[in-house]
Design a protein around this motif. Structure first.
Motif, mmCIF file in Angstrom:
data_model
loop_
_atom_site.group_PDB
_atom_site.id
_atom_site.type_symbol
_atom_site.label_atom_id
_atom_site.label_comp_id
_atom_site.label_asym_id
_atom_site.label_seq_id
_atom_site.Cartn_x
_atom_site.Cartn_y
_atom_site.Cartn_z
ATOM 1 N N GLU A 170 0.799 -1.218 0.000
ATOM 2 C CA GLU A 170 0.000 0.000 0.000
ATOM 3 C C GLU A 170 0.836 1.274 0.000
ATOM 4 O O GLU A 170 0.289 2.362 -0.187
ATOM 5 C CB GLU A 170 -0.957 0.001 1.184
ATOM 6 N N HIS A 171 2.147 1.162 0.148
ATOM 7 C CA HIS A 171 3.014 2.346 0.188
ATOM 8 C C HIS A 171 3.745 2.601 -1.128
ATOM 9 O O HIS A 171 3.988 3.745 -1.497
ATOM 10 C CB HIS A 171 4.041 2.210 1.317
ATOM 11 N N THR A 172 4.116 1.531 -1.842
ATOM 12 C CA THR A 172 4.904 1.698 -3.074
ATOM 13 C C THR A 172 4.207 1.164 -4.316
ATOM 14 O O THR A 172 4.726 1.307 -5.413
ATOM 15 C CB THR A 172 6.276 1.004 -2.948
ATOM 16 N N GLY A 173 3.060 0.522 -4.175
ATOM 17 C CA GLY A 173 2.374 -0.048 -5.328
ATOM 18 C C GLY A 173 3.085 -1.302 -5.808
ATOM 19 O O GLY A 173 3.687 -2.034 -5.021
ATOM 20 N N TYR A 210 9.603 -0.501 -10.539
ATOM 21 C CA TYR A 210 8.308 -0.216 -9.935
ATOM 22 C C TYR A 210 7.370 0.341 -10.999
ATOM 23 O O TYR A 210 7.804 1.051 -11.905
ATOM 24 C CB TYR A 210 8.456 0.806 -8.805
ATOM 25 N N LEU A 211 6.100 0.028 -10.863
ATOM 26 C CA LEU A 211 5.121 0.521 -11.815
ATOM 27 C C LEU A 211 4.855 2.010 -11.624
ATOM 28 O O LEU A 211 4.761 2.759 -12.584
ATOM 29 C CB LEU A 211 3.816 -0.280 -11.705
ATOM 30 N N GLY A 212 4.765 2.446 -10.390
ATOM 31 C CA GLY A 212 4.521 3.860 -10.130
ATOM 32 C C GLY A 212 3.052 4.167 -9.901
ATOM 33 O O GLY A 212 2.208 3.286 -9.983
ATOM 34 N N PRO A 213 2.761 5.437 -9.617
ATOM 35 C CA PRO A 213 1.382 5.812 -9.296
ATOM 36 C C PRO A 213 0.418 5.468 -10.424
ATOM 37 O O PRO A 213 0.823 5.455 -11.584
ATOM 38 C CB PRO A 213 1.454 7.334 -9.112
ATOM 39 N N PRO A 214 -0.808 5.172 -10.030
ATOM 40 C CA PRO A 214 -1.366 5.142 -8.683
ATOM 41 C C PRO A 214 -0.987 3.870 -7.940
ATOM 42 O O PRO A 214 -0.527 2.914 -8.547
ATOM 43 C CB PRO A 214 -2.883 5.200 -8.926
ATOM 44 N N VAL A 215 -1.233 3.866 -6.660
ATOM 45 C CA VAL A 215 -0.864 2.718 -5.845
ATOM 46 C C VAL A 215 -1.711 1.487 -6.198
ATOM 47 O O VAL A 215 -1.283 0.360 -6.023
ATOM 48 C CB VAL A 215 -0.956 3.066 -4.331
ATOM 49 N N LEU A 216 -2.908 1.703 -6.724
ATOM 50 C CA LEU A 216 -3.806 0.606 -7.087
ATOM 51 C C LEU A 216 -4.215 0.771 -8.559
ATOM 52 O O LEU A 216 -5.338 1.113 -8.870
ATOM 53 C CB LEU A 216 -5.041 0.641 -6.178
ATOM 54 N N PRO A 217 -3.272 0.515 -9.476
ATOM 55 C CA PRO A 217 -3.586 0.694 -10.902
ATOM 56 C C PRO A 217 -4.541 -0.392 -11.398
ATOM 57 O O PRO A 217 -4.655 -1.456 -10.779
ATOM 58 C CB PRO A 217 -2.218 0.560 -11.575
ATOM 59 N N PRO A 218 -5.211 -0.145 -12.514
ATOM 60 C CA PRO A 218 -6.094 -1.176 -13.065
ATOM 61 C C PRO A 218 -5.301 -2.442 -13.405
ATOM 62 O O PRO A 218 -4.118 -2.375 -13.752
ATOM 63 C CB PRO A 218 -6.651 -0.543 -14.339
ATOM 64 N N PRO A 219 -5.940 -3.609 -13.321
ATOM 65 C CA PRO A 219 -5.258 -4.869 -13.644
ATOM 66 C C PRO A 219 -4.597 -4.851 -15.026
ATOM 67 O O PRO A 219 -3.514 -5.408 -15.199
ATOM 68 C CB PRO A 219 -6.371 -5.909 -13.565
ATOM 69 N N MET A 236 5.221 7.858 -3.923
ATOM 70 C CA MET A 236 3.808 7.549 -4.078
ATOM 71 C C MET A 236 2.988 8.493 -3.217
ATOM 72 O O MET A 236 3.207 8.577 -2.011
ATOM 73 C CB MET A 236 3.553 6.099 -3.658
ATOM 74 N N PRO A 237 2.052 9.218 -3.832
ATOM 75 C CA PRO A 237 1.197 10.070 -3.010
ATOM 76 C C PRO A 237 0.358 9.218 -2.067
ATOM 77 O O PRO A 237 -0.043 8.103 -2.421
ATOM 78 C CB PRO A 237 0.316 10.800 -4.033
ATOM 79 N N ALA A 238 0.118 9.725 -0.887
ATOM 80 C CA ALA A 238 -0.715 8.992 0.066
ATOM 81 C C ALA A 238 -2.103 8.822 -0.542
ATOM 82 O O ALA A 238 -2.704 9.780 -1.006
ATOM 83 C CB ALA A 238 -0.798 9.748 1.386
#
Length: 140
Positions: free
Chosen positions: A64-67, A85-94, A118-120
């Motif tokens: 939840e902190h770095t995706g 790392y994929l990068g923002p957002p922390v919860l990208p679409p599948p 990563m933005p909170a």
């Protein structure tokens, strides 16, 4: 967002999110793992390998902190050596995770070797609950 209640809607959402990503990657659920306490984390073992490291297993790790992070498993203890790392957002679409893996397996050089700033994600819990509503998640 520490402390997701086991079996609660956020837990179900993370399970469903992981299930959707595994499906888009063609990975069996037996290759996936997640936990929610103290922090939400997930792991997916992949069948593919990275051309630059053909002797090492490839895996995805999410928290939840770095995706999402793609890394290779090294050593007997299967320590994960982060590649990118994929990068923002922390919860990208599948689908974005699938493209991320496809690019890496195709030989695209990793372009984010360090965890992104990563933005909170104040609404991460709400986003996870939305995934819980997609469909019943199989047991992980």
């Amino acid at each position: 967002m520490a402390g997701i209640e086991a079996g609660g809607p956020q837990d179900q959402g993370l399970r469903q999110y992981l299930r959707l990503i595994a499906r888009t990657l063609g990975v069996d659920l037996e290759s996936c793992w997640y936990e929610c306490d103290p922090d939400a984390t997930a792991y997916i073992a992949l069948d593919q390998r990275v051309p630059r490291h053909p002797d090492h297993d490839l895996a995805l790790l999410w928290d939840e902190h770095t995706g999402w992070c793609a890394g290779i498993e090294v050593g007997r203890g299967a320590d994960l050596l982060p590649l990118t790392y994929l990068g923002p957002p922390v919860l990208p679409p599948p689908e974005a995770v699938t493209v991320f893996v496809s690019d890496l397996v195709a030989g695209r050089p990793p372009d984010r070797p360090e965890p992104p700033a990563m933005p909170a994600e104040a609404h991460l819990g709400d986003l996870l609950v939305e995934y819980a509503d997609h469909a019943p998640a199989a047991v992980l």
